[in-house]
Design a protein around this motif. Structure first.
Motif, PDB file in Angstrom:
ATOM      1  N   LEU A 100      -5.055  51.749   9.289  1.00 30.01           N
ATOM      2  CA  LEU A 100      -6.416  51.785   8.769  1.00 30.01           C
ATOM      3  C   LEU A 100      -6.463  51.191   7.366  1.00 30.01           C
ATOM      4  N   TRP A 101      -5.446  51.451   6.583  1.00 31.86           N
ATOM      5  CA  TRP A 101      -5.369  50.892   5.229  1.00 31.86           C
ATOM      6  C   TRP A 101      -5.185  49.376   5.267  1.00 31.86           C
ATOM      7  N   ALA A 154      -9.397  51.987   0.955  1.00 30.76           N
ATOM      8  CA  ALA A 154      -7.955  52.197   1.062  1.00 30.76           C
ATOM      9  C   ALA A 154      -7.576  53.665   0.994  1.00 30.76           C
ATOM     10  N   TRP A 155      -8.290  54.444   0.191  1.00 31.56           N
ATOM     11  CA  TRP A 155      -7.924  55.850   0.024  1.00 31.56           C
ATOM     12  C   TRP A 155      -8.090  56.626   1.319  1.00 31.56           C
ATOM     13  N   MET A 156      -8.980  56.185   2.208  1.00 31.23           N
ATOM     14  CA  MET A 156      -9.158  56.883   3.483  1.00 31.23           C
ATOM     15  C   MET A 156      -7.951  56.690   4.389  1.00 31.23           C
ATOM     16  N   GLY A 157      -7.418  55.464   4.429  1.00 33.13           N
ATOM     17  CA  GLY A 157      -6.209  55.241   5.202  1.00 33.13           C
ATOM     18  C   GLY A 157      -5.037  56.034   4.650  1.00 33.13           C
ATOM     19  N   ILE A 158      -4.920  56.086   3.319  1.00 30.99           N
ATOM     20  CA  ILE A 158      -3.844  56.849   2.697  1.00 30.99           C
ATOM     21  C   ILE A 158      -4.011  58.340   2.980  1.00 30.99           C
ATOM     22  N   ALA A 197     -12.394  60.175   8.783  1.00 33.01           N
ATOM     23  CA  ALA A 197     -13.748  59.708   8.464  1.00 33.01           C
ATOM     24  C   ALA A 197     -13.757  58.229   8.114  1.00 33.01           C
ATOM     25  N   GLY A 198     -12.587  57.669   7.757  1.00 33.90           N
ATOM     26  CA  GLY A 198     -12.518  56.231   7.537  1.00 33.90           C
ATOM     27  C   GLY A 198     -12.872  55.449   8.794  1.00 33.90           C
ATOM     28  N   ALA A 199     -12.480  55.983   9.955  1.00 34.16           N
ATOM     29  CA  ALA A 199     -12.884  55.337  11.210  1.00 34.16           C
ATOM     30  C   ALA A 199     -14.391  55.414  11.385  1.00 34.16           C
TER      31      ALA A 199
END
Length: 253
Positions: free
Chosen positions: A179-180, A187-191, A221-223
């Motif tokens: 995701l990142w 980027a913080w969501m993938g991390i 939630a990044g998705a």
């Protein structure tokens, strides 16, 4: 064709315009976006409100459940959201990141889904046994033997548990990195997905584990972020009408 003649039915084609199919890509895209963070969020609530730490003895779990029967009944429903929704949430992350990081997404999704389905289908666990012991007034000694000596030593349970842990730790780590790398979400969501999923089983106490799952939920939630910003044409191909059936041939004798 000469004037006054009728076309041969055997050579005429069907309707020139087929009825257009309804486009449901938006429905599936939004549905996956809604589902994505819910399983980890529900499991975080389960851990934060659970009156007993994971890894506690069966007797201690029964004692805690006896003192909090109503709460445990509610938490079982909350936990069901995690069990039922985790495969769909995993698929949501994979679908959002697949084009930007295809290999990493494929590896992560395969490991995560294998672990999820193994856990759903095979793991019994001591918590449900403790709940039924309290609810039905079953013999604690007999149920302790069933949980500790039978279930925990069952090879199928051991393999399923290992696959589930690998799916959570390694699978979600890879999906978070995918995701990142795909850059479809901040980027913080993938991390957050990578860190929250991989560290959850190793955190001390149910409160810390619940907090780790909240971090993982933010990663899922990044998705949702990516899917909601995505066009339907980027989400999937449009519906395609089936090819018309070939006209039957007539052989004259």
């Amino acid at each position: 064709m000469e004037p006054g003649t009728r076309p041969d039915p055997a050579t005429t084609s069907g309707p020139s315009r087929a009825t257009p199919l309804r486009d449901v890509r938006g429905f599936w895209r939004i549905l996956l976006a809604v589902i994505a963070p819910l399983p980890m969020l529900a499991q975080a609530v389960y851990y934060l409100l659970n009156p007993v730490d994971g890894g506690s003895s069966f007797a201690d779990t029964v004692t805690a459940y006896t003192a909090h029967q109503q709460l445990i009944g509610v938490l079982r429903l909350v936990g069901a959201v995690f069990v039922v929704g985790l495969p769909a949430a995993t698929f949501a992350v994979a679908w959002a990141a697949r084009r930007g990081a295809p290999r990493l997404t494929s590896f992560g999704a395969f490991i995560s889904l294998l672990g999820s389905f193994s856990g759903i289908a095979l793991i019994i666990g001591g918590d449900p046994l403790a709940y039924y012991t309290v609810r039905e007034g079953l013999d604690v000694g007999v149920m302790t033997k069933l949980s500790d000596d039978v279930v925990e030593n069952d090879p199928v349970q051991q393999v399923a548990g290992l696959l589930f842990i690998v799916g959570i730790v390694i699978g979600l780590l890879l999906l978070g990195l995918a995701l990142w790398r795909s850059r479809v979400a901040p980027a913080w969501m993938g991390i957050a997905l990578a860190v929250g999923g991989s560290t959850h089983p190793f955190l001390p106490g149910h409160v810390a584990q619940g907090a780790g799952l909240l971090v993982a939920a933010a990663g899922f939630a990044g998705a949702s972020y990516a899917l909601l910003r995505m066009r339907n044409d980027d989400f999937d191909l449009p519906a395609m009408s089936p090819a018309p059936r070939p006209a039957s041939s007539h052989v004259r004798t």
